[in-house]
Design an enzyme around this catalytic site. Sequence first.
Site, PDB file in Angstrom:
ATOM      1  N   SER A  19      73.519  56.114  53.399  1.00  0.00           N
ATOM      2  CA  SER A  19      72.296  55.460  53.854  1.00  0.00           C
ATOM      3  C   SER A  19      72.450  53.971  53.612  1.00  0.00           C
ATOM      4  CB  SER A  19      71.098  55.994  53.061  1.00  0.00           C
ATOM      5  OG  SER A  19      69.949  55.193  53.232  1.00  0.00           O
ATOM      6  N   TYR A  78      66.266  57.808  45.186  1.00  0.00           N
ATOM      7  CA  TYR A  78      67.059  58.000  46.393  1.00  0.00           C
ATOM      8  C   TYR A  78      68.225  57.013  46.428  1.00  0.00           C
ATOM      9  CZ  TYR A  78      68.207  58.372  51.370  1.00  0.00           C
ATOM     10  OH  TYR A  78      68.854  58.541  52.574  1.00  0.00           O
TER      11      TYR A  78
END
Length: 277
Positions: free
Chosen positions: A133, A146
């Site tokens: 990501s 995250y």
Amino acid sequence: MSKTVLVTGCSSGFGRDIAKEFAAQGWNVAATMRTPEKETELQASERMGLLRLDVQDRASIDAAVASTLARFGSIDVVVNNAGFGLFGVFEETAREKILEQFEVNVFGMMDVTRAVLPTLRKQRSGVVINVSSGAGVFTLPMISAYCASKFALEGFSEALSYELLPLGIRVKIVEPGGVTSTRFGERSAKEAGERTPIADYAPFVEGAGRVFALLRQARGMATSEEVARVIFEAATDGTDRLRYLATKDITPLVEARRQTSEEAYIEMMRSRFSPKL
């Protein structure tokens, strides 16, 4: 002979479109998910297997790998796509949720990789693609757990690439940004709604919320199909390239993180997320 890809997290978003992309290119596809019996969009066929694989259940991982080998005879590419994101300030996030974040995004990815490596070593070929990501390159507030999980994925993948390249196995990291055509945000919103807010953070959360709204407005129209095409490129380009930036919307932040000084980057980020915004 057709090559075979095993993809995790195919019930929606990236995973589903990754499976479709490889199938359209003539590959055998082991499309894995936690509840394949509920799948309605992907259709089982001679070249498309719908298999149960829960990255938090090692027995299901081993069973899915064994089923794929029994059916197709090989695994040439594995795409570790399964993952989710927690949203909210760290102090409000339960320890159990952070453990789950790492169990899915890090340890599950490692367990799937471990399960396929004996086959790839025997073949002296193969590609392991780990879906990271933008949050594995730069950090943003409200998604600290995250970010931590994706930074861990990036570090693991890079180190693993050195170990496996002499065996003919390539490791690739694909870094997408915020793609609105997936269900990723649905789970993040659900998880955020299950926490108890701490009043002291309210000014910061309000200011950060405005920044995120501006980022969403400026975001390009990237789709999960485009990310799937980048992943197919990573699987088939025959290079030793490690990282692939999959969406243009995160390019400015990636370049700021990787190409500017530490001081300039940190000052830019702090100014963006000031509660005075």
